[in-house]
Motif scaffolding. Structure first.
Motif, PDB file in Angstrom:
ATOM      1  N   LYS A  34       0.812  -1.210   0.000  1.00  0.00           N
ATOM      2  CA  LYS A  34       0.000   0.000   0.000  1.00  0.00           C
ATOM      3  C   LYS A  34       0.849   1.264   0.000  1.00  0.00           C
ATOM      4  O   LYS A  34       0.620   2.184  -0.769  1.00  0.00           O
ATOM      5  CB  LYS A  34      -0.905   0.011   1.235  1.00  0.00           C
ATOM      6  CG  LYS A  34      -1.749   1.266   1.368  1.00  0.00           C
ATOM      7  CD  LYS A  34      -2.508   1.257   2.680  1.00  0.00           C
ATOM      8  CE  LYS A  34      -3.120   2.613   2.963  1.00  0.00           C
ATOM      9  NZ  LYS A  34      -3.483   2.765   4.363  1.00  0.00           N
ATOM     10  N   SER A  35       1.838   1.285   0.902  1.00  0.00           N
ATOM     11  CA  SER A  35       2.494   2.558   1.168  1.00  0.00           C
ATOM     12  C   SER A  35       3.850   2.659   0.497  1.00  0.00           C
ATOM     13  O   SER A  35       4.634   3.536   0.787  1.00  0.00           O
ATOM     14  CB  SER A  35       2.650   2.743   2.674  1.00  0.00           C
ATOM     15  OG  SER A  35       3.369   1.656   3.213  1.00  0.00           O
ATOM     16  N   GLU A  41      -0.424   8.458   0.575  1.00  0.00           N
ATOM     17  CA  GLU A  41      -0.628   7.347  -0.358  1.00  0.00           C
ATOM     18  C   GLU A  41      -2.017   6.736  -0.205  1.00  0.00           C
ATOM     19  O   GLU A  41      -2.507   6.085  -1.117  1.00  0.00           O
ATOM     20  CB  GLU A  41       0.468   6.291  -0.178  1.00  0.00           C
ATOM     21  CG  GLU A  41       0.188   5.189   0.829  1.00  0.00           C
ATOM     22  CD  GLU A  41       0.180   5.680   2.270  1.00  0.00           C
ATOM     23  OE1 GLU A  41       0.764   6.743   2.547  1.00  0.00           O
ATOM     24  OE2 GLU A  41      -0.417   4.999   3.128  1.00  0.00           O
ATOM     25  N   ASN A  82      -4.697   9.173  -2.717  1.00  0.00           N
ATOM     26  CA  ASN A  82      -4.407   9.710  -4.048  1.00  0.00           C
ATOM     27  C   ASN A  82      -4.501   8.667  -5.159  1.00  0.00           C
ATOM     28  O   ASN A  82      -3.796   8.759  -6.154  1.00  0.00           O
ATOM     29  CB  ASN A  82      -3.052  10.435  -4.058  1.00  0.00           C
ATOM     30  CG  ASN A  82      -1.891   9.536  -3.672  1.00  0.00           C
ATOM     31  OD1 ASN A  82      -1.958   8.321  -3.836  1.00  0.00           O
ATOM     32  ND2 ASN A  82      -0.815  10.127  -3.182  1.00  0.00           N
ATOM     33  N   ASN A 134       1.717   4.707  -8.844  1.00  0.00           N
ATOM     34  CA  ASN A 134       0.278   4.855  -9.036  1.00  0.00           C
ATOM     35  C   ASN A 134      -0.323   5.941  -8.161  1.00  0.00           C
ATOM     36  O   ASN A 134      -1.511   6.231  -8.250  1.00  0.00           O
ATOM     37  CB  ASN A 134      -0.430   3.531  -8.766  1.00  0.00           C
ATOM     38  CG  ASN A 134      -0.017   2.474  -9.763  1.00  0.00           C
ATOM     39  OD1 ASN A 134       0.938   1.751  -9.541  1.00  0.00           O
ATOM     40  ND2 ASN A 134      -0.703   2.431 -10.882  1.00  0.00           N
ATOM     41  N   GLN A 135       0.489   6.511  -7.300  1.00  0.00           N
ATOM     42  CA  GLN A 135       0.002   7.631  -6.508  1.00  0.00           C
ATOM     43  C   GLN A 135      -0.104   8.870  -7.399  1.00  0.00           C
ATOM     44  O   GLN A 135       0.697   9.054  -8.301  1.00  0.00           O
ATOM     45  CB  GLN A 135       0.941   7.900  -5.334  1.00  0.00           C
ATOM     46  CG  GLN A 135       0.970   6.762  -4.322  1.00  0.00           C
ATOM     47  CD  GLN A 135       1.770   7.135  -3.093  1.00  0.00           C
ATOM     48  OE1 GLN A 135       1.671   8.249  -2.597  1.00  0.00           O
ATOM     49  NE2 GLN A 135       2.575   6.213  -2.612  1.00  0.00           N
ATOM     50  N   ARG A 136      -1.086   9.703  -7.099  1.00  0.00           N
ATOM     51  CA  ARG A 136      -1.340  10.865  -7.958  1.00  0.00           C
ATOM     52  C   ARG A 136      -1.377  12.163  -7.156  1.00  0.00           C
ATOM     53  O   ARG A 136      -2.324  12.941  -7.278  1.00  0.00           O
ATOM     54  CB  ARG A 136      -2.691  10.700  -8.666  1.00  0.00           C
ATOM     55  CG  ARG A 136      -2.887   9.379  -9.376  1.00  0.00           C
ATOM     56  CD  ARG A 136      -4.244   9.366 -10.050  1.00  0.00           C
ATOM     57  NE  ARG A 136      -5.280   9.817  -9.124  1.00  0.00           N
ATOM     58  CZ  ARG A 136      -6.413  10.407  -9.491  1.00  0.00           C
ATOM     59  NH1 ARG A 136      -6.667  10.627 -10.759  1.00  0.00           N
ATOM     60  NH2 ARG A 136      -7.298  10.772  -8.588  1.00  0.00           N
ATOM     61  N   PRO A 137      -0.364  12.419  -6.333  1.00  0.00           N
ATOM     62  CA  PRO A 137      -0.451  13.637  -5.520  1.00  0.00           C
ATOM     63  C   PRO A 137      -0.422  14.910  -6.369  1.00  0.00           C
ATOM     64  O   PRO A 137       0.349  15.010  -7.318  1.00  0.00           O
ATOM     65  CB  PRO A 137       0.794  13.553  -4.637  1.00  0.00           C
ATOM     66  CG  PRO A 137       1.738  12.696  -5.399  1.00  0.00           C
ATOM     67  CD  PRO A 137       0.878  11.689  -6.115  1.00  0.00           C
ATOM     68  N   ARG A 138      -1.263  15.838  -6.020  1.00  0.00           N
ATOM     69  CA  ARG A 138      -1.222  17.161  -6.641  1.00  0.00           C
ATOM     70  C   ARG A 138      -0.285  18.065  -5.830  1.00  0.00           C
ATOM     71  O   ARG A 138       0.273  19.029  -6.349  1.00  0.00           O
ATOM     72  CB  ARG A 138      -2.638  17.756  -6.701  1.00  0.00           C
ATOM     73  CG  ARG A 138      -2.759  19.032  -7.499  1.00  0.00           C
ATOM     74  CD  ARG A 138      -4.215  19.392  -7.756  1.00  0.00           C
ATOM     75  NE  ARG A 138      -4.873  18.406  -8.595  1.00  0.00           N
ATOM     76  CZ  ARG A 138      -4.793  18.397  -9.931  1.00  0.00           C
ATOM     77  NH1 ARG A 138      -4.099  19.311 -10.569  1.00  0.00           N
ATOM     78  NH2 ARG A 138      -5.421  17.471 -10.616  1.00  0.00           N
ATOM     79  N   VAL A 139      -0.163  17.720  -4.568  1.00  0.00           N
ATOM     80  CA  VAL A 139       0.776  18.408  -3.687  1.00  0.00           C
ATOM     81  C   VAL A 139       1.619  17.328  -3.028  1.00  0.00           C
ATOM     82  O   VAL A 139       1.100  16.311  -2.594  1.00  0.00           O
ATOM     83  CB  VAL A 139       0.033  19.217  -2.606  1.00  0.00           C
ATOM     84  CG1 VAL A 139      -0.528  20.484  -3.194  1.00  0.00           C
ATOM     85  CG2 VAL A 139      -1.078  18.391  -1.971  1.00  0.00           C
ATOM     86  N   ALA A 140       2.921  17.521  -3.012  1.00  0.00           N
ATOM     87  CA  ALA A 140       3.789  16.511  -2.412  1.00  0.00           C
ATOM     88  C   ALA A 140       5.048  17.196  -1.921  1.00  0.00           C
ATOM     89  O   ALA A 140       5.245  18.396  -2.125  1.00  0.00           O
ATOM     90  CB  ALA A 140       4.125  15.425  -3.420  1.00  0.00           C
ATOM     91  N   ALA A 141       5.883  16.404  -1.259  1.00  0.00           N
ATOM     92  CA  ALA A 141       7.121  16.966  -0.733  1.00  0.00           C
ATOM     93  C   ALA A 141       8.257  16.002  -1.004  1.00  0.00           C
ATOM     94  O   ALA A 141       8.051  14.802  -1.177  1.00  0.00           O
ATOM     95  CB  ALA A 141       6.992  17.212   0.769  1.00  0.00           C
ATOM     96  N   ASP A 156      -6.074  13.198  -4.774  1.00  0.00           N
ATOM     97  CA  ASP A 156      -4.760  13.631  -5.245  1.00  0.00           C
ATOM     98  C   ASP A 156      -3.969  14.357  -4.159  1.00  0.00           C
ATOM     99  O   ASP A 156      -3.163  15.227  -4.454  1.00  0.00           O
ATOM    100  CB  ASP A 156      -4.910  14.513  -6.493  1.00  0.00           C
ATOM    101  CG  ASP A 156      -5.739  15.768  -6.235  1.00  0.00           C
ATOM    102  OD1 ASP A 156      -6.076  16.045  -5.061  1.00  0.00           O
ATOM    103  OD2 ASP A 156      -6.041  16.479  -7.203  1.00  0.00           O
ATOM    104  N   ASN A 182      -5.438  -2.552   1.174  1.00  0.00           N
ATOM    105  CA  ASN A 182      -5.772  -2.624  -0.242  1.00  0.00           C
ATOM    106  C   ASN A 182      -5.478  -4.014  -0.797  1.00  0.00           C
ATOM    107  O   ASN A 182      -5.380  -4.199  -2.001  1.00  0.00           O
ATOM    108  CB  ASN A 182      -5.070  -1.531  -1.057  1.00  0.00           C
ATOM    109  CG  ASN A 182      -3.573  -1.586  -0.940  1.00  0.00           C
ATOM    110  OD1 ASN A 182      -3.039  -2.223  -0.040  1.00  0.00           O
ATOM    111  ND2 ASN A 182      -2.875  -0.920  -1.838  1.00  0.00           N
ATOM    112  N   LYS A 228      12.574  10.375  -6.554  1.00  0.00           N
ATOM    113  CA  LYS A 228      11.358   9.895  -5.881  1.00  0.00           C
ATOM    114  C   LYS A 228      10.314   9.623  -6.948  1.00  0.00           C
ATOM    115  O   LYS A 228       9.937  10.523  -7.698  1.00  0.00           O
ATOM    116  CB  LYS A 228      10.860  10.964  -4.905  1.00  0.00           C
ATOM    117  CG  LYS A 228       9.615  10.570  -4.122  1.00  0.00           C
ATOM    118  CD  LYS A 228       9.314  11.587  -3.024  1.00  0.00           C
ATOM    119  CE  LYS A 228       8.183  11.112  -2.117  1.00  0.00           C
ATOM    120  NZ  LYS A 228       7.983  12.018  -0.974  1.00  0.00           N
ATOM    121  N   GLU A 280      -0.938   9.638 -12.447  1.00  0.00           N
ATOM    122  CA  GLU A 280      -0.021   8.530 -12.196  1.00  0.00           C
ATOM    123  C   GLU A 280       1.250   8.704 -13.026  1.00  0.00           C
ATOM    124  O   GLU A 280       1.244   9.365 -14.061  1.00  0.00           O
ATOM    125  CB  GLU A 280      -0.700   7.199 -12.545  1.00  0.00           C
ATOM    126  CG  GLU A 280      -1.909   6.891 -11.664  1.00  0.00           C
ATOM    127  CD  GLU A 280      -2.533   5.529 -11.954  1.00  0.00           C
ATOM    128  OE1 GLU A 280      -2.304   4.990 -13.044  1.00  0.00           O
ATOM    129  OE2 GLU A 280      -3.260   5.013 -11.076  1.00  0.00           O
TER     130      GLU A 280
END
Lengths: 505, 505
Positions: free
Chosen positions: A428-429, B318, B321, A447-454, B314, B288, A443, A494
């Motif tokens: 999952k993570s 994890e 998103n 399949n993660q789709r962050p619009r904001v990330a770090a 998003d 999941n 990085k 993605e």
């Protein structure tokens, strides 16, 4: 004689009376204080050959004994085309001369068992493809879509119609070598599979004695080619007639007969081979557990190749019907942490020519993206290693109640998980993060789709940050000079990677 | 008084001298030979209430004792709107009156802690959404995007500024109930979360004594509503101040104070709760690992709900998103094997109104596909159970060498796998297949994209076969009357299901 190029001596000799595979011909090559002992082989028609892969420059004297007695000397000069064998360096690979080599392989199991016109088409395709390693088999393949018989088999049959490993089919081996050489000259390593279970002719049922003869003949003929890796088997654990001890024995047959220590591994069906064994040079995995690359690297301290992580295609089998995006996705997941992946393509075709077994023409959308990734990875300063992005500490500060003298409760919780819970959580993570020293951080969000990330970079240095769209194959600078925890605005889709490259202060 | 509807008696009584939560008021409801004992509660302003959920039709006499002494009788007639509580039947659920109930839930953790206008907007959205269960919390939520304070808290504070569980905030509970009732009247079950760790006010740090008071008051007030499920906690294992024994104690607090045995479970962060405990009615999972539904069903013999399997959205995390397709994909993976899933939506928004915590408006593309799936599942003759499609036997015949008296080598191999290897394999080869008797077979291909595939139906009956595109929401008859192994031509894309429905011979 050229360093890192196969050197061949050819002699006429007597027709072998017993085995034509294990003839009595050996050679010593001496250069300065170093001596290499190699065995020659019989190539039919009273012709004996000795092959040698020179490891160093200088003047060599050679002496052949056994059924042939000859001697001579050769000046070994540097090669203009060979970088030597691919070898292991840490968690990755290099050529012997230090040239960078990052494996981006593909799979054409029965490459050499097809008609000449199809093989030619395959090579035309490979000319334009990004692949620099091909997994292919010595034995022909019998399976779905693989009902054709090859032109040659590795052995002749005896009077009882049984394969006679002591009687090689020389036309077969010449044909195999021509293909290996042609691949090699294109910069493509042959990850050569010695055994497999998809068989209708009997090659999967050789006895251990027969295997010993077959392996030794293979080593005598092929070990002097620089661009070969040994893959003991494809799905070794599906060869139900062999116990684990047999594989250890086969491993020994290879190492005792390969004077150059080519790369060596063993490909699993379900049960991962013990890569900790000293002779095994790298982890060759069939799995789609891409998130475990770092675990395997930590466990084995050997390079990790996902040599089979399903194929782009649309056939019935679950290993052969993932999307082009998912194929690319798995490549990025591997590469982001300093591991590697291997491509395969299985689009259903009425003519039964599917790339994964027969070659031909590529129809998928992943190869050009794998080419993009390959260029990207080759463009980095050096190979990556897994990176644990320091986000856990942040998390601790927010939610944990730490009792002095005890492990943080979150750590205690994670230690209490069953293997099942732990595996599920990793799926999952999973984060795909790699680095090279403090110079490069990669990085991949998968399949993660962050619009904001770090991305959490060292506070001591400055970095340029680029965003990569692995499907659209774009690369955009998003920050010119940042450090520490960097907040990023991403497209919320993605297949996005972020690369931080250290810049001068 | 109506069967399956909350019946309420209201009395004036003395101002409580000690706890306002655990006042001395009990009632007995007798109908024929059956008697129910329930506790009443104090609702502030010298007002005491007794609530009762009639389980059967008939004439009831009731007698209230304690701080209030009253008695009376009521005729209980059948309800025109309530089907009763949702209860467990095998691996699925039904209403008490036998009406079909298949949970298609969503997540709005802090639903009742928002401003009235936002709550109103949420209800407007729910009117048009497919969801018939909402996971929401009694305590307010403090977390990313959750920085607002609620209008009411469940308790008043004492003179030291500490939450006083013995002094409920009646406005809070009235407000909570109004929302629960409004959901209930829309056919939406409240999967009510009693505890969670995302807290900045102190509700996560109640002592066990305080929790006992809080739980009992909750039961006295709410247990008579038919459309409530008890969720002991959200991510119980992240409440680090509690040991496992505490949860068993809390479980007991609930069961001893809930006269009606509402559905009861406990939602994990990482460590799955022990669903085999007798009081636990169903598996409430955060994971999941959709492919493990059948394993859990086999292990616990209780319905399996993937109550948190990541959210369409998003944001950075994890768990929040995944794509709309992946959300829909996970719903189908669950439903295909007779399990269930719960939706959530976490699209980044400047105003911090994200559906998963606050409600508002849905922005995603999964809800309409979940509606399509819900209609599809409700349209089936009955609930599904996991189905092992008999393809393994076929496989055996092709490749195995079975020694009489020994297990087939493939079975031996699978038994030799480490838990890790076994898990990895399941992720790869997961098939999502369910059935109802020999009447219905459903096969969902998930991320697999076969262009050619098969479904192996009983040879004894005939079936109509339909192909479902879970994203495009189409349903196409591909075979009118077939049996046995049926070969199918599929579109070679992700998100395809095949339904076989038995037809008369």
């Amino acid at each position: 004689m050229r360093q890192y190029e196969m050197f061949e001596l050819s002699f006429e000799g007597p027709q072998p009376e017993e085995s034509e595979a294990l003839t009595d011909i050996t050679a010593e090559f001496t250069c300065g204080e170093d001596t290499w002992k190699v065995k020659g082989f019989y190539d039919g028609n009273k012709n004996y050959k000795v092959r040698f892969l020179p490891q160093k420059l200088g003047t060599y004297t050679w002496k052949v004994s056994g059924v042939v007695s000859e001697e001579g000397s050769e000046e070994c000069t540097s090669s203009e085309k060979s970088h030597g064998m691919v070898q292991v360096e840490g968690n990755h690979f290099t050529y012997q001369d230090g040239t960078k080599y990052l494996p981006f392989g593909t799979t054409i199991y029965a490459l050499v068992h097809q008609e000449e016109s199809l093989i030619e088409e395959t090579f035309q395709t490979l000319e334009k493809a990004p692949f620099n390693k091909v997994r292919h088999c010595i034995f022909p393949k019998s399976y779905d879509f693989n009902h054709n018989d090859p032109q040659y088999y590795p052995f002749e049959k005896d009077a009882d119609g049984k394969w006679d490993v002591n009687h090689p089919c020389y036309a077969y081996w010449k044909h195999l070598e021509e293909n290996i050489v042609r691949l090699g000259e294109m910069g493509i390593e042959s990850d050569l599979i010695l055994m497999h279970s998809y068989d209708r002719w009997g090659f999967a049922f050789l006895t251990m004695e027969e295997i010993a003869v077959y392996v030794e003949y293979t080593m005598r003929r092929l070990a002097a080619y620089p661009y070969i890796w040994w893959s003991m088997a494809n799905e070794y654990d599906f060869l139900f007639n062999h116990k684990m001890e047999d594989w250890y024995e086969i491993e020994k047959m290879i190492t005792e007969n390969d004077p150059y220590h080519h790369l060596l591994s063993n490909h699993n069906g379900m049960k991962i081979y013990d890569f900790s064994r000293p002779a095994i040079t790298h982890c060759c995995l069939q799995t789609n557990a891409m998130h475990k690359a770092a675990d395997w690297w930590n466990q084995y301290q050997k390079p990790v190749i996902f040599d089979e992580c399903c194929y782009e295609g649309d056939i019935e089998h679950e290993w052969g019907n993932i999307s082009a995006f998912e194929m690319v996705n798995r490549f990025w997941k591997a590469c982001a942490v300093g591991a590697f992946a291997t491509h395969g393509e299985t689009y259903y075709s009425e003519d039964e020519v599917l790339w994964w077994a027969k070659g031909g023409t590529l129809h998928g959308e992943s190869p050009e993206r794998i080419a993009f990734l390959k260029d990207f990875m080759y463009g980095l300063e050096d190979a990556l290693e897994p990176w644990s992005e320091p986000m856990f500490e942040e998390f601790n500060n927010v939610t944990e109640q730490i009792v002095p003298g005890e492990l943080p409760p979150f750590v205690q919780l994670m230690q209490s998980l069953t293997p099942e819970e732990s595996e599920n959580l990793k799926w999952k993570s999973a984060a795909y993060t790699g680095h090279y020293k403090e110079n490069i951080y990669l990085k991949y969000f998968g399949n993660q789709r962050p619009r904001v990330a770090a991305i959490r970079l060292p506070k001591e240095h400055f970095y340029k940050v680029e965003m990569i769209d692995v499907w659209d194959m774009t690369r955009t600078v998003v920050e010119e000079k940042v450090s520490g925890k960097v907040l990023l605005t991403l497209p919320g889709k993605e297949g996005i990677a972020v690369l931080a490259t250290r810049v001068n202060q």
